[in-house]
Design a protein around this motif. Structure first.
Motif: not given
Length: 351
Positions: A53-56, A69-75, A215-220, A232-235
């Motif tokens: 349910g998050g956003v990658l 991988l940058l991680e921030a939470h929106c909950d 490469m920079i990914y972001a996981h919300f 959750g997913p770690c690319p």
């Protein structure tokens, strides 16, 4: 690295206000993630919703075998209906670390499974000071407060007829304000402020035409407040994961609301020495306002990533936030310093 980040800071504050206006207690993330997906599309960043349910999102970069991988939470914190009481009011159970003492006298919304939304207020049971002689002596717990629904109900049956049932979400009013002096006050700055910072960083990369070396990914994420958001997913190819969350402000700590906090250790143990040291050097070399602190009662998304088995180095940064899990306060300077640190660490080769 550019010298003037003010337009990106303005954008971040605008996005923070938009995100804070969307109810999203842990697990109830569809509306906020739809907003994030739409905004990332406007910026030109590929993104998808994860199964959880998050956003990658993919912010770009050349080396996919040494990615970040940058991680921030929106909950956010919140509550659920635990029981409909005989008087028609609701006994609540907290989601995450929402404290009853902080919820008292706060307006809220009850989201039913049928789609109806009712307003209410969290109050001490028997909340009239002129009636209850023990008002000041009563400990505030989820057993002593209740949700008073703004509907003419006075029995369990009448409340049930509204379609309210156990398991319905209770969302508390954030009361967001931005002062002329630059302070940002709201519930749930943890972590919608840093979610907005990641949007600002994505926009910075696109508008300044930067392609980072790595490469920079972001996981919300949408389950951080209950402990498993970052699991959750770690690319593939990610070698470092950084939580971009709130920085702690309080007694015994150096950080203020106007700085970026770099966490050396929290309740889960020390963060990666190499990553923390690199962050400190980048802040020093670029005249970024920062502090290094230890958070005694804190856990982050990236620790959930590690517990899920990811073989990565980890770090944690964020704008200083005072009164965490209450009515929180930060400042645009802390926002800008966090953005500058991300830019300094991750686009250094482009400066």
């Amino acid at each position: 690295m550019i010298k003037d980040f003010s337009k990106y800071t303005d954008y971040i504050i605008e996005q923070a206000q938009a995100l804070l206006a969307i109810d999203s207690p842990s697990g109830y993330g569809k509306e906020v993630t739809e907003y994030l997906l739409a905004e990332l599309q406007k910026i030109g960043v590929p993104a998808r919703r994860t199964v959880k349910g998050g956003v990658l999102a993919e912010f770009g970069g050349r080396d996919r075998e040494d990615a970040v991988l940058l991680e921030a939470h929106c909950d956010t914190l919140g509550a659920m209906v635990h029981e409909i009481k005989t008087n028609g009011r609701l006994k609540a159970v907290n989601i995450g670390g929402m404290m009853a003492a902080n919820a008292e006298a706060e307006n809220c919304r009850i989201l039913t499974r049928t789609g109806k939304i009712y307003e209410g207020t969290c109050q001490l049971a028997d909340a009239s000071v002129h009636v209850n002689g023990d008002y000041g002596k009563t400990e505030r717990t989820w057993d002593t407060v209740e949700i008073v629904i703004d509907e003419p109900v006075s029995s369990k049956e009448e409340t049930g007829a509204l379609g309210i049932m156990p398991g319905d979400y209770i969302c508390f009013e954030p009361r967001t304000r931005v002062t002329k002096s630059g302070y940002i006050k709201s519930r749930f700055l943890d972590d919608k402020l840093s979610s907005a910072i990641l949007l600002g960083f994505a926009r910075y990369l696109k508008e300044e035409c930067l392609e980072p070396e790595r490469m920079i990914y972001a996981h919300f994420t949408i389950y951080e407040e209950v402990g498993h958001g970052g699991s959750g997913p770690c690319p593939a190819g990610v070698t470092e994961a950084w939580s971009v969350d709130m920085g702690c402000v309080g007694q015994g700590l150096q950080c203020t609301e106007r700085e970026v906090s770099i966490c050396a250790k929290d309740s889960g143990g020390p963060y990666n020495y190499e990553v923390v040291s690199r962050m400190v050097r980048a802040a020093q070399q670029n005249n970024i306002g920062f502090a290094v602190d230890i958070y005694p009662h804190y856990g982050s998304d990236v620790e959930a990533t590690l517990r899920a088995g990811a073989d990565v180095r980890h770090g944690l940064i964020g704008p200083g936030v005072y009164a965490s899990h209450g009515y929180e306060r930060s400042h645009r300077d802390g926002v800008e310093n966090t953005l500058k640190l991300l830019a300094a660490c991750l686009t250094e080769n482009e400066a």
